[in-house]
Design a protein around this motif. Structure first.
Motif, mmCIF file in Angstrom:
data_model
loop_
_atom_site.group_PDB
_atom_site.id
_atom_site.type_symbol
_atom_site.label_atom_id
_atom_site.label_comp_id
_atom_site.label_asym_id
_atom_site.label_seq_id
_atom_site.Cartn_x
_atom_site.Cartn_y
_atom_site.Cartn_z
ATOM 1 N N ASP A 1 3.726 17.134 13.884
ATOM 2 C CA ASP A 1 4.777 18.109 14.193
ATOM 3 C C ASP A 1 4.408 19.442 13.556
ATOM 4 O O ASP A 1 5.107 19.969 12.697
ATOM 5 N N GLU A 2 3.287 19.991 13.994
ATOM 6 C CA GLU A 2 2.790 21.273 13.485
ATOM 7 C C GLU A 2 3.364 22.387 14.353
ATOM 8 O O GLU A 2 3.062 22.484 15.538
ATOM 9 N N ARG A 3 4.220 23.220 13.780
ATOM 10 C CA ARG A 3 4.904 24.246 14.557
ATOM 11 C C ARG A 3 4.032 25.468 14.775
ATOM 12 O O ARG A 3 3.121 25.756 13.989
ATOM 13 N N ALA A 4 4.338 26.202 15.836
ATOM 14 C CA ALA A 4 3.525 27.351 16.235
ATOM 15 C C ALA A 4 3.888 28.571 15.396
ATOM 16 O O ALA A 4 4.658 29.431 15.822
ATOM 17 N N GLU A 5 3.324 28.648 14.203
ATOM 18 C CA GLU A 5 3.508 29.844 13.388
ATOM 19 C C GLU A 5 2.841 31.036 14.074
ATOM 20 O O GLU A 5 2.098 30.893 15.044
ATOM 21 N N GLN A 6 3.083 32.227 13.536
ATOM 22 C CA GLN A 6 2.602 33.444 14.174
ATOM 23 C C GLN A 6 1.094 33.409 14.449
ATOM 24 O O GLN A 6 0.626 33.844 15.493
ATOM 25 N N ARG A 7 0.328 32.828 13.528
ATOM 26 C CA ARG A 7 -1.136 32.836 13.691
ATOM 27 C C ARG A 7 -1.602 31.943 14.836
ATOM 28 O O ARG A 7 -2.759 32.034 15.274
ATOM 29 N N TYR A 8 -0.717 31.057 15.318
ATOM 30 C CA TYR A 8 -1.100 30.173 16.415
ATOM 31 C C TYR A 8 -0.596 30.669 17.767
ATOM 32 O O TYR A 8 -0.906 30.074 18.793
ATOM 33 N N GLN A 9 0.196 31.741 17.790
ATOM 34 C CA GLN A 9 0.887 32.096 19.016
ATOM 35 C C GLN A 9 0.013 32.771 20.056
ATOM 36 O O GLN A 9 0.486 33.127 21.130
ATOM 37 N N GLY A 10 -1.287 32.900 19.781
ATOM 38 C CA GLY A 10 -2.218 33.346 20.808
ATOM 39 C C GLY A 10 -2.866 32.190 21.543
ATOM 40 O O GLY A 10 -3.627 32.410 22.489
ATOM 41 N N GLU B 1 0.373 28.351 33.630
ATOM 42 C CA GLU B 1 -0.075 29.542 34.345
ATOM 43 C C GLU B 1 0.170 30.828 33.588
ATOM 44 O O GLU B 1 -0.470 31.838 33.849
ATOM 45 N N GLU B 2 1.118 30.838 32.634
ATOM 46 C CA GLU B 2 1.469 32.089 31.978
ATOM 47 C C GLU B 2 0.281 32.686 31.232
ATOM 48 O O GLU B 2 -0.548 31.976 30.676
ATOM 49 N N SER B 3 0.216 33.991 31.210
ATOM 50 C CA SER B 3 -0.851 34.679 30.491
ATOM 51 C C SER B 3 -0.545 34.691 29.000
ATOM 52 O O SER B 3 0.563 34.434 28.562
ATOM 53 N N THR B 4 -1.568 35.009 28.196
ATOM 54 C CA THR B 4 -1.387 35.058 26.746
ATOM 55 C C THR B 4 -0.312 36.062 26.355
ATOM 56 O O THR B 4 0.523 35.796 25.493
ATOM 57 N N SER B 5 -0.299 37.220 27.015
ATOM 58 C CA SER B 5 0.707 38.227 26.679
ATOM 59 C C SER B 5 2.102 37.730 27.007
ATOM 60 O O SER B 5 3.057 38.029 26.307
ATOM 61 N N ARG B 6 2.219 36.949 28.084
ATOM 62 C CA ARG B 6 3.519 36.375 28.433
ATOM 63 C C ARG B 6 3.951 35.367 27.363
ATOM 64 O O ARG B 6 5.108 35.301 26.974
ATOM 65 N N GLN B 7 3.005 34.561 26.899
ATOM 66 C CA GLN B 7 3.314 33.577 25.869
ATOM 67 C C GLN B 7 3.853 34.265 24.620
ATOM 68 O O GLN B 7 4.853 33.851 24.025
ATOM 69 N N GLN B 8 3.163 35.325 24.191
ATOM 70 C CA GLN B 8 3.532 35.986 22.950
ATOM 71 C C GLN B 8 4.894 36.663 23.057
ATOM 72 O O GLN B 8 5.539 36.924 22.038
ATOM 73 N N ALA B 9 5.347 36.929 24.295
ATOM 74 C CA ALA B 9 6.647 37.558 24.479
ATOM 75 C C ALA B 9 7.786 36.536 24.487
ATOM 76 O O ALA B 9 8.940 36.905 24.503
ATOM 77 N N SER B 10 7.450 35.253 24.485
ATOM 78 C CA SER B 10 8.480 34.212 24.538
ATOM 79 C C SER B 10 9.257 34.156 23.233
ATOM 80 O O SER B 10 8.688 34.031 22.158
ATOM 81 N N THR B 11 10.569 34.220 23.327
ATOM 82 C CA THR B 11 11.394 34.223 22.117
ATOM 83 C C THR B 11 11.456 32.853 21.455
ATOM 84 O O THR B 11 11.767 32.755 20.279
ATOM 85 N N ASP B 12 11.166 31.790 22.219
ATOM 86 C CA ASP B 12 11.270 30.439 21.681
ATOM 87 C C ASP B 12 9.923 29.859 21.269
ATOM 88 O O ASP B 12 9.830 28.682 20.976
ATOM 89 N N LEU B 13 8.887 30.667 21.247
ATOM 90 C CA LEU B 13 7.548 30.131 21.000
ATOM 91 C C LEU B 13 7.427 29.507 19.617
ATOM 92 O O LEU B 13 6.634 28.582 19.415
ATOM 93 N N SER B 14 8.206 29.962 18.651
ATOM 94 C CA SER B 14 8.122 29.413 17.298
ATOM 95 C C SER B 14 8.542 27.944 17.254
ATOM 96 O O SER B 14 8.210 27.233 16.307
ATOM 97 N N LYS B 15 9.259 27.494 18.271
ATOM 98 C CA LYS B 15 9.682 26.100 18.317
ATOM 99 C C LYS B 15 8.627 25.191 18.941
ATOM 100 O O LYS B 15 8.767 23.966 18.919
ATOM 101 N N TYR B 16 7.601 25.791 19.518
ATOM 102 C CA TYR B 16 6.556 25.001 20.168
ATOM 103 C C TYR B 16 5.703 24.287 19.123
ATOM 104 O O TYR B 16 5.660 24.671 17.959
ATOM 105 N N LYS B 17 5.019 23.227 19.583
ATOM 106 C CA LYS B 17 4.155 22.446 18.702
ATOM 107 C C LYS B 17 2.690 22.733 19.007
ATOM 108 O O LYS B 17 2.327 23.047 20.144
ATOM 109 N N VAL B 18 1.854 22.582 17.984
ATOM 110 C CA VAL B 18 0.413 22.770 18.146
ATOM 111 C C VAL B 18 -0.213 21.417 18.477
ATOM 112 O O VAL B 18 -0.031 20.443 17.748
ATOM 113 N N ALA B 19 -0.929 21.356 19.594
ATOM 114 C CA ALA B 19 -1.697 20.168 19.963
ATOM 115 C C ALA B 19 -3.173 20.501 19.797
ATOM 116 O O ALA B 19 -3.667 21.456 20.397
ATOM 117 N N ARG B 20 -3.858 19.716 18.969
ATOM 118 C CA ARG B 20 -5.283 19.928 18.742
ATOM 119 C C ARG B 20 -6.109 19.154 19.765
ATOM 120 O O ARG B 20 -5.652 18.171 20.349
#
Length: 388
Positions: free
Chosen positions: A203-212, A228-247
Motif C-alpha cells: 500500500d505505497e501511496r503516490a507521493e509527489q515524487r511518484y506523480q509523474g 490513455e491520459e497523458s502525464t500532464s493530465r495525471q499530474q492535474a488530477s486532484t485525487d492522485l495522492s490516493k493512488y497506489k504505486v505498482a512496481r
C-alpha cells in the motif's frame, strides 16, 4: 450538397459524473463513457461497463433517442442511444429535432470525424466544446434522401458487422483455449499454498515524487496496461495522492472486476486506482507464474465465490460487489519447486505466445474491417460514393 450547422439539427447536451459514493453506482441506468462508444461507428449502444442508480442519475445527464459522441480521450467515437442512458463529461449527446434523423445524424458525424478531431482544443488534452460542435456543418440532403442513405448504410454496415461478429466469436474461442491452458496447472498434482504465504499486500501511496509515473489499469483480456491520459493530465488530477504505486512484477487486481479476470502483472512502474489491490510476490513465487495462475478461469471462478456487497439488508445502500484482500489471500494456488515452475512457465509462455499471435491477427482483421466501414460511411454521406 447542402450543409447545415449541427446546432440547427439538434440540441446538444453535456455529460457529468456522479460522486464515487456506492449509493450512486450499480443501478439499472447505463452510464456511457468514451470507451463504450469505441468501434460503434454510429451503431446502437448495447454494452457499457458501469451503471447508475436513481441517486447517481441526478448528478449526471440522462437522454434517450440521442446520438452520443466522445468529445475527449479521444474525440469521435459515436453511437445511438435508443433507451435512457446517462453519460460522463467525456461525451456529448445530440438530440435531433426529428427522431427519424437519428441514423443519418450518427452516420454524418462518423463521416465528419476528422473535422471533429480538428475542432478539438486544449493544451493538456484536446476536447471538443459545445460551441465548436454546434458550429460544425454536416451534409444535410432532403429528408427522403437522408432516410434512403441511412437505409443503404444500415445494409452495408450490417454485412460488415456480421464479419466482425464472426471474428469476435473466434477471439472468444481463442481466449477460452488460452484460459484452459492456464487452468491446466491445477491438474499437474502440485501442492497448493495460500497466497498469504506467497505474496504481500503493498500500500505505497503516490507521493509527489511518484506523480509523474504513468497511470495503469487492468484490461480483462490483456492484463495491466497504460491508461490513455497523458502525464500532464495525471499530474492535474486532484485525487492522485490516493493512488497506489505498482512496481514492475507486482500483481495489480481491480477488486470490483477481479471475478471477470481484472488482474495482471505490472510490466512497468505505475500508479493504480485506490480500488486496486497491489500484491508483491515473495521469493519462490515468480510474477509470471502468479499471473498465469491468478488469471486462469479456475482461480477467477474461486474468487467469484468471495464477492462482498451483494444482498445488503438496506437495498438503497447495496455496495458494488468486490473481493476483500483478506479473503483473496486465503485462496490457494498450485506451487512446486523453482525448476519445475520454470519448466511449466516456459510451456505456458509458448502456448500463450501462439494464441496471442492468432489473437493479434484477428485484431488486425477487425481493424481493417472497421476502417473499411468508416471509409464507406464517409464516402456515402459526403457524396464521394454515388448511391442511386
Amino acid at each position: 450538397m447542402k450543409t447545415v450547422p449541427l446546432k440547427f439539427i439538434g440540441r446538444i447536451v453535456s455529460g457529468g459524473t456522479p460522486r464515487s459514493d456506492d449509493s450512486n453506482w450499480g443501478g439499472d441506468l447505463p452510464f456511457v463513457t468514451p470507451p463504450d462508444l469505441n468501434g460503434l461507428d454510429g451503431a446502437r449502444i448495447s454494452a457499457w461497463e458501469r451503471s447508475l442508480t436513481s441517486e447517481g442519475a441526478a448528478d449526471s445527464s440522462v437522454v434517450r433517442d440521442a446520438v452520443l459522441l466522445s468529445c475527449r480521450a479521444p474525440i469521435g467515437h459515436i453511437g445511438i442511444a435508443l433507451r435512457e442512458v446517462a453519460f460522463n463529461q467525456g461525451c456529448k449527446a445530440i438530440i435531433p429535432v426529428d427522431r427519424r434523423d437519428l441514423r443519418y445524424l450518427a452516420y454524418g458525424l462518423v463521416g465528419a470525424r476528422k473535422a471533429l478531431e480538428t475542432a478539438g482544443r486544449g493544451t493538456t488534452f484536446t476536447e471538443l466544446s459545445t460551441s465548436a460542435l454546434g458550429s460544425l456543418s454536416l451534409p444535410w440532403p432532403e429528408a427522403s434522401r437522408r432516410s434512403f442513405l441511412a437505409d443503404y448504410l444500415d445494409g452495408e454496415t450490417r454485412r460488415i458487422g456480421a464479419m466482425l461478429d464472426r471474428l469476435a466469436d473466434l477471439a472468444v474461442k481463442l481466449r477460452e483455449r488460452r484460459g484452459a491452458a492456464w487452468s491446466s496447472v491445477y491438474a499437474r498434482g502440485f501442492e497448493t499454498r495460500r497466497l498469504q504465504w506467497l505474496m504481500d499486500e503493498v500500500d505505497e501511496r503516490a507521493e509527489q515524487r511518484y506523480q509523474g509515473l504513468p497511470l495503469l489499469s487492468v484490461s480483462i483480456h490483456h492484463g495491466v496496461q497504460r491508461r490513455e491520459e497523458s502525464t500532464s493530465r495525471q499530474q492535474a488530477s486532484t485525487d492522485l495522492s490516493k493512488y497506489k504505486v505498482a512496481r514492475r512484477g507486482d500483481i495489480a487486481l481491480n477488486r470490483m472486476r477481479a471475478f471477470q479476470g481484472g488482474l495482471g502483472q505490472a510490466r512497468i512502474d505505475g500508479l493504480v486506482s485506490p480500488d486496486y489491490a497491489v500484491l508483491r510476490p515473495r521469493e519462490g513465487l515468480t510474477a509470471d507464474w502468479a499471473e498465469y495462475v491468478m488469471r486462469s478461469p479456475t482461480f477467477v471462478d474461486e474468487m467469484s465465490q468471495w464477492l462482498r456487497g451483494i444482498g445488503a439488508a438496506d437495498q438503497s445502500k447495496v455496495r458494488t460487489p468486490r473481493i476483500n484482500v483478506r479473503d483473496l489471500m486465503a485462496l490457494s494456488i498450485p506451487m512446486a519447486a523453482s525448476d519445475e515452475l520454470g519448466r511449466v512457465t516456459g510451456e505456458l509462455d509458448e502456448t500463450t505466445a501462439r494464441i496471442d499471435a492468432m489473437l493479434a491477427k484477428v485484431a488486425q482483421l477487425e481493424s481493417l474491417l472497421l476502417e473499411r466501414r468508416a471509409a464507406l460511411i464517409t464516402d456515402v454521406v459526403t457524396g464521394r460514393k454515388d448511391v442511386a
